[in-house]
Scaffold this motif. Structure first.
Motif, PDB file in Angstrom:
ATOM      1  N   LEU A  55       6.387  -9.502   6.479  1.00 36.47           N
ATOM      2  CA  LEU A  55       5.972  -8.676   5.340  1.00 36.47           C
ATOM      3  C   LEU A  55       4.851  -9.346   4.553  1.00 36.47           C
ATOM      4  N   GLY A  56       4.772 -10.650   4.654  1.00 36.02           N
ATOM      5  CA  GLY A  56       3.716 -11.365   3.959  1.00 36.02           C
ATOM      6  C   GLY A  56       4.037 -11.636   2.506  1.00 36.02           C
ATOM      7  N   CYS A  57       5.273 -11.930   2.225  1.00 38.43           N
ATOM      8  CA  CYS A  57       5.672 -12.186   0.843  1.00 38.43           C
ATOM      9  C   CYS A  57       5.315 -13.619   0.438  1.00 38.43           C
ATOM     10  N   ASP A  58       4.914 -13.755  -0.803  1.00 40.11           N
ATOM     11  CA  ASP A  58       4.738 -15.099  -1.349  1.00 40.11           C
ATOM     12  C   ASP A  58       6.107 -15.686  -1.632  1.00 40.11           C
ATOM     13  N   ARG A  59       6.226 -16.949  -1.395  1.00 43.95           N
ATOM     14  CA  ARG A  59       7.506 -17.595  -1.721  1.00 43.95           C
ATOM     15  C   ARG A  59       7.406 -18.306  -3.053  1.00 43.95           C
ATOM     16  N   ASP A  99      16.115  -8.323  12.138  1.00 45.00           N
ATOM     17  CA  ASP A  99      17.366  -8.961  12.529  1.00 45.00           C
ATOM     18  C   ASP A  99      18.093  -9.364  11.251  1.00 45.00           C
ATOM     19  N   PRO A 100      19.253  -8.766  10.977  1.00 42.82           N
ATOM     20  CA  PRO A 100      19.947  -9.041   9.707  1.00 42.82           C
ATOM     21  C   PRO A 100      20.274 -10.517   9.488  1.00 42.82           C
ATOM     22  N   ARG A 101      20.197 -11.299  10.560  1.00 44.55           N
ATOM     23  CA  ARG A 101      20.503 -12.731  10.404  1.00 44.55           C
ATOM     24  C   ARG A 101      19.265 -13.545  10.059  1.00 44.55           C
ATOM     25  N   LYS A 102      18.108 -12.927  10.098  1.00 47.25           N
ATOM     26  CA  LYS A 102      16.872 -13.692   9.961  1.00 47.25           C
ATOM     27  C   LYS A 102      15.960 -13.138   8.864  1.00 47.25           C
ATOM     28  N   PRO A 103      16.363 -13.309   7.639  1.00 47.89           N
ATOM     29  CA  PRO A 103      15.521 -12.780   6.546  1.00 47.89           C
ATOM     30  C   PRO A 103      14.171 -13.464   6.443  1.00 47.89           C
ATOM     31  N   ARG A 104      14.124 -14.753   6.813  1.00 46.90           N
ATOM     32  CA  ARG A 104      12.843 -15.453   6.706  1.00 46.90           C
ATOM     33  C   ARG A 104      11.795 -14.861   7.658  1.00 46.90           C
ATOM     34  N   CYS A 115       9.427  -7.164  -1.219  1.00 45.89           N
ATOM     35  CA  CYS A 115       9.522  -8.627  -1.215  1.00 45.89           C
ATOM     36  C   CYS A 115      10.655  -9.090  -2.128  1.00 45.89           C
ATOM     37  N   GLY A 116      10.845  -8.371  -3.220  1.00 43.67           N
ATOM     38  CA  GLY A 116      11.963  -8.703  -4.100  1.00 43.67           C
ATOM     39  C   GLY A 116      13.296  -8.591  -3.370  1.00 43.67           C
ATOM     40  N   TRP A 117      13.461  -7.494  -2.641  1.00 42.16           N
ATOM     41  CA  TRP A 117      14.703  -7.326  -1.872  1.00 42.16           C
ATOM     42  C   TRP A 117      14.816  -8.363  -0.755  1.00 42.16           C
ATOM     43  N   THR A 118      13.691  -8.690  -0.171  1.00 42.88           N
ATOM     44  CA  THR A 118      13.728  -9.697   0.901  1.00 42.88           C
ATOM     45  C   THR A 118      14.130 -11.055   0.332  1.00 42.88           C
ATOM     46  N   ILE A 152     -17.456  -0.525  -5.197  1.00 44.81           N
ATOM     47  CA  ILE A 152     -17.435  -1.141  -3.903  1.00 44.81           C
ATOM     48  C   ILE A 152     -16.077  -1.488  -3.370  1.00 44.81           C
ATOM     49  N   GLY A 153     -15.960  -1.685  -2.143  1.00 44.15           N
ATOM     50  CA  GLY A 153     -14.690  -2.130  -1.715  1.00 44.15           C
ATOM     51  C   GLY A 153     -14.602  -2.758  -0.367  1.00 44.15           C
ATOM     52  N   ALA A 154     -13.775  -3.653  -0.292  1.00 42.62           N
ATOM     53  CA  ALA A 154     -13.537  -4.306   0.985  1.00 42.62           C
ATOM     54  C   ALA A 154     -12.130  -4.069   1.276  1.00 42.62           C
ATOM     55  N   SER A 155     -11.417  -4.164   1.936  1.00 40.78           N
ATOM     56  CA  SER A 155     -10.338  -3.377   2.337  1.00 40.78           C
ATOM     57  C   SER A 155      -9.085  -3.830   2.950  1.00 40.78           C
ATOM     58  N   VAL A 156      -8.358  -4.498   2.286  1.00 39.84           N
ATOM     59  CA  VAL A 156      -7.018  -4.684   2.810  1.00 39.84           C
ATOM     60  C   VAL A 156      -6.176  -3.670   2.106  1.00 39.84           C
ATOM     61  N   LEU A 157      -5.211  -3.198   2.766  1.00 40.41           N
ATOM     62  CA  LEU A 157      -4.397  -2.170   2.145  1.00 40.41           C
ATOM     63  C   LEU A 157      -3.491  -2.778   1.103  1.00 40.41           C
ATOM     64  N   LEU A 158      -3.107  -3.989   1.312  1.00 36.77           N
ATOM     65  CA  LEU A 158      -2.129  -4.597   0.439  1.00 36.77           C
ATOM     66  C   LEU A 158      -2.507  -6.013   0.115  1.00 36.77           C
ATOM     67  N   PRO A 159      -1.839  -6.585  -0.849  1.00 39.73           N
ATOM     68  CA  PRO A 159      -2.158  -7.953  -1.223  1.00 39.73           C
ATOM     69  C   PRO A 159      -2.039  -8.862  -0.011  1.00 39.73           C
ATOM     70  N   ASP A 160      -2.961  -9.746   0.115  1.00 39.93           N
ATOM     71  CA  ASP A 160      -2.896 -10.597   1.292  1.00 39.93           C
ATOM     72  C   ASP A 160      -2.454 -11.996   0.924  1.00 39.93           C
TER      73      ASP A 160
END
Lengths: 352, 185
Positions: A348-352, A337-342, A282-285, A56-64
């Motif tokens: 991108l939806g990265c966990d902090r 924007d290179p000045r705004k990584p946050r 996310c690691g690079w971010t 079965i599957g429900a469907s987000v493409l990536l971790p949410d």
């Protein structure tokens, strides 16, 4: 005071003032929530191997970011598990086998006891959510499972389509909703912290077809569930090795923990690699955030350059034909924007 | 043909402002509008394969938002985890603009609050959302004729509440100003 003057008075009392445009973070939050599975085709490779089973599957493409907390989940497999020899099934060996079994035990294990269904996508997490998509000709079945506390809101949402018809699936009470003449959703009552929804669509699909299909869905044991997965599927027991292969040729941030990238659950290759790719991004971010806060300009430039170079990462090379996600991410990277990584981190939806 | 995901992005971009406006006009605390907007678009996202055509989207979304708002007012479940950043943004907007509201506006809003719910909604959809009676009818589930009747009744009642004199610049209407909630907090 005539109507026009009165309306002007009301118009002037409008409490809303423009907010400055659509909110991108909310969009990404919403799109990271599992929804009615969309029909995704994996190009040819998986179809042949999975002639018989579905999960079965429900469907987000990536971790949410809003992923539910870990709970036990339903396991669903479609098709004739007995017809799939274990020798060609997916899965780890030794300790990996134990990981696979531990995963399967926590997953709702439903199978469709009918030949001909080809697994297109599996996205099964260990936190009690997941999705499996099957196709047979022009018919499509999605099996998705969600955390049980989402059940009331899903039920309310589906209820907008009309009154459901009660039925039973694999021993559980369920409700059939009719979306259209050829499109049905079947919600199983929550069990063990999750609930399963089965979406059936396509040519020749009608209520009778759905009801017949539902009689063929049954719950199986962990071994049978794992045996029914086609060999391309990456299971928890195989995930660590697969992660190592996936990051080959991908530049990694300083001090990056590759093992921490390993997705948890069972995935078809595209879903697996895209998760790994997101982890590296996310690691690079994170490195970019650190560098900006430390006023380390060279390191910040390196991080941004790594993100911009992701178009060349080997693990993303063969999934572009179906990857809405990569198209979207690369658009974000183009516009960052290179000045705004946050800001980018949020998008991108990265966990902090 | 665009994917459902891309379609949803377009729907979101095209309708976000209208949905936020709709929500902010109807919640007591402006920042709560983020819950309504988030839940409304979440419904659309879940239906992203079955959304109505573009020209029908605004009315469909208003209908969804109306139901969401109804649950919100009943204290129904909220998706607190969604829309948090939007909530913060709304809060910051309000903080930047403390809303030194003209008393006249406050008085009109207070008068609106005294109208029967459906009559008020019909009037607000007409004036604030700019919908035609047949469109209002679709959102609130009435016939166009019933909407016109309610609109007429709402205007008449509002006129009574605010006083029948045409407003003049600087004139402060004296309707229920003592009960005006703390708008714009």
């Amino acid at each position: 005071m005539n109507d026009e003057q009165l309306d002007d008075l009301v118009r002037d009392a409008d409490p809303y003032r423009s907010s400055g445009g659509a909110d991108p973070s909310l969009l990404e939050e919403i799109m990271s929530v599992p929804h009615v599975p969309s029909r995704r085709r994996l190009v040819g490779a998986f179809a042949a191997a999975a002639a018989v089973t579905g999960v079965i599957g429900a469907s987000v493409l990536l971790p949410d970011r809003t992923a539910p907390a870990p709970v036990a989940g339903p396991d669903v497999v479609l098709n004739t598990p007995a017809a799939v020899p274990s020798s060609v099934s997916t899965g780890g060996q030794g300790a990996g086998r134990q990981l696979d079994l531990a995963y399967a035990v926590r997953t709702p294990r439903l199978v469709i006891d009918e030949s001909g269904w080809e697994l297109q996508v599996i996205y099964g997490l260990t936190d009690g959510t997941g999705s499996v998509t099957y196709e047979k000709g022009d018919r499509n079945v999605d099996l998705s499972w969600y955390r049980a506390d989402y059940y009331p809101s899903y039920l309310e949402d589906r209820s907008h389509t009309g009154r459901p018809v009660a039925t039973r699936v694999a021993g559980s009470k369920a409700k059939i909703f009719t979306y259209s003449r050829r499109d049905f959703a079947v919600m199983l009552d929550p069990r063990d912290g999750t609930f399963v929804e089965i979406r059936v669509q396509g040519g020749g699909v009608d209520r009778a077809f759905v009801e017949e299909l539902l009689t063929r869905i049954r719950q199986v044991g962990p071994d049978e569930f794992l045996a029914a997965l086609p060999p391309e599927v990456i299971t928890p027991g195989e995930a660590r090795e697969a992660t190592g292969k996936a990051v080959a040729g991908v530049p990694l941030p300083p001090g990056f923990d590759v093992d921490g990238l390993t997705p948890d659950g069972a995935y078809t290759p595209w879903q697996f690699r895209s998760r790994v790719a997101k982890g590296v991004m996310c690691g690079w971010t994170g490195e970019w955030v650190r560098a900006v806060e430390a006023t380390d300009a060279p390191a910040a430039e390196t991080a941004v350059a790594a993100l911009r170079g992701s178009r060349n990462w080997p693990l993303l090379q063969d999934q572009t034909t179906q990857a809405n996600w990569t198209v979207h991410i690369w658009q974000l990277i183009d516009e960052l924007d290179p000045r705004k990584p946050r800001d980018f981190e949020n998008q991108l939806g990265c966990d902090r | 043909m665009i994917s459902p995901e891309e379609r949803f992005r377009r729907v979101y971009a095209a309708n976000f402002e209208a949905m936020l406006a709709y929500a902010m006009r109807r919640v007591e605390q402006p920042e709560d509008a983020s819950d309504v907007v988030a839940e409304t678009f979440l419904v659309a996202w879940r239906r992203s394969r079955d959304l109505p055509p573009d020209d029908e989207m605004p009315l469909w979304l208003y209908g969804v938002a109306r139901r969401v708002l109804s649950n919100h007012h009943r204290g129904g479940a909220r998706r607190d985890r969604l829309g948090e950043r939007l909530r913060q943004r709304i809060t910051s907007l309000i903080a930047v603009d403390p809303g030194h509201e003209v008393p006249q506006r406050l008085a009109v809003r207070a008068a609106l609050a005294r109208l029967p719910e459906t009559d008020r909604e019909v009037l607000m959809l007409t004036v604030w959302e700019g919908l035609q009676p047949r469109e209002v009818a679709e959102v609130v589930g009435l016939s166009a004729g019933a909407v016109r009747t309610r609109l007429s009744r709402a205007r008449a009642r509002l006129r009574e509440l605010v006083g029948d004199d045409a407003p003049t610049p600087g004139h402060v209407l004296d309707v229920l100003t003592a009960t005006v909630p703390e708008e714009g907090r």
